[in-house]
Design a protein around this motif. Structure first.
Motif, short mmCIF file in Angstrom:
data_model
loop_
_atom_site.label_atom_id
_atom_site.label_comp_id
_atom_site.label_asym_id
_atom_site.label_seq_id
_atom_site.Cartn_x
_atom_site.Cartn_y
_atom_site.Cartn_z
N ASP A 17 48.87 31.25 33.14
CA ASP A 17 48.83 32.36 33.94
C ASP A 17 47.38 32.46 34.60
N THR A 18 47.18 33.12 35.89
CA THR A 18 46.11 32.92 36.51
C THR A 18 45.77 34.48 36.94
N THR A 20 42.86 37.23 38.85
CA THR A 20 41.57 37.06 39.49
C THR A 20 40.69 38.24 39.33
#
Length: 168
Positions: A17-18, A20
């Motif tokens: 998962d990413t 920001t």
């Protein structure tokens, strides 16, 4: 045995998962001041009776009436400036109270308090302070009181307010 383990590990689905996030930096110039943090009353629940949430300049959050406080996401507004040692600065607000808006009726924010020594209520009338640090750098927090109506609808409420600092 090793080949059986390898086959077992290869069969497991991978998950990644990413997200920001933000990084910031503030650079001051002499005879300026900047906002470091916004005023955030945090998360709360409205009850069947009206109440208030007060955020003191030291970061302490208290409530009255039917409000229930939740979590630790609250933050005072924070400002920084750069003048000279013992220089006078006046601080004032654009309005003594503002309204923040969201999915329900607007909520009033009032009684803005600066974290000076001693603390002082900020108003539209300028208050004069002196810069105490020998290098002229200073930072100050501002808290306030939020009025929450009975059964205030859930959601995020926002609004803007102005603070003015004049170097003298």
């Amino acid at each position: 045995m090793a080949s059986a383990l390898g086959a077992f590990l290869a069969a497991a689905p991978a998950h990644a998962d990413t997200d920001t996030t933000t990084s910031t930096a503030a650079i001051l110039r002499r005879l300026e001041f900047i906002k470091i943090d916004d005023l955030n009353f945090g998360t709360m629940y409205a009850g069947t009776t009206a109440g208030t949430v007060t955020l003191a300049p030291n970061g302490t959050r208290t409530k009255t009436g039917g409000v229930t406080l939740h979590g630790t996401s609250h933050k005072v507004a924070e400002f920084a400036g750069w003048g000279t040692y013992n220089q006078r600065v006046s601080v004032s607000l654009g309005s003594n109270s503002i309204f923040i808006t969201g999915p329900g009726p607007a909520m009033r924010v009032r009684t803005f308090v600066i974290g000076s020594t001693p603390t002082a209520v900020l108003t539209t009338n300028p208050q004069v302070f002196r810069i105490a640090s020998t290098n002229g750098l200073f930072q100050f927090p501002v808290g306030a009181t939020l009025e929450v109506a009975a059964n205030q609808p859930a959601g995020t409420y926002t609004g803007n307010w102005n603070i003015t600092l004049n170097y003298q």
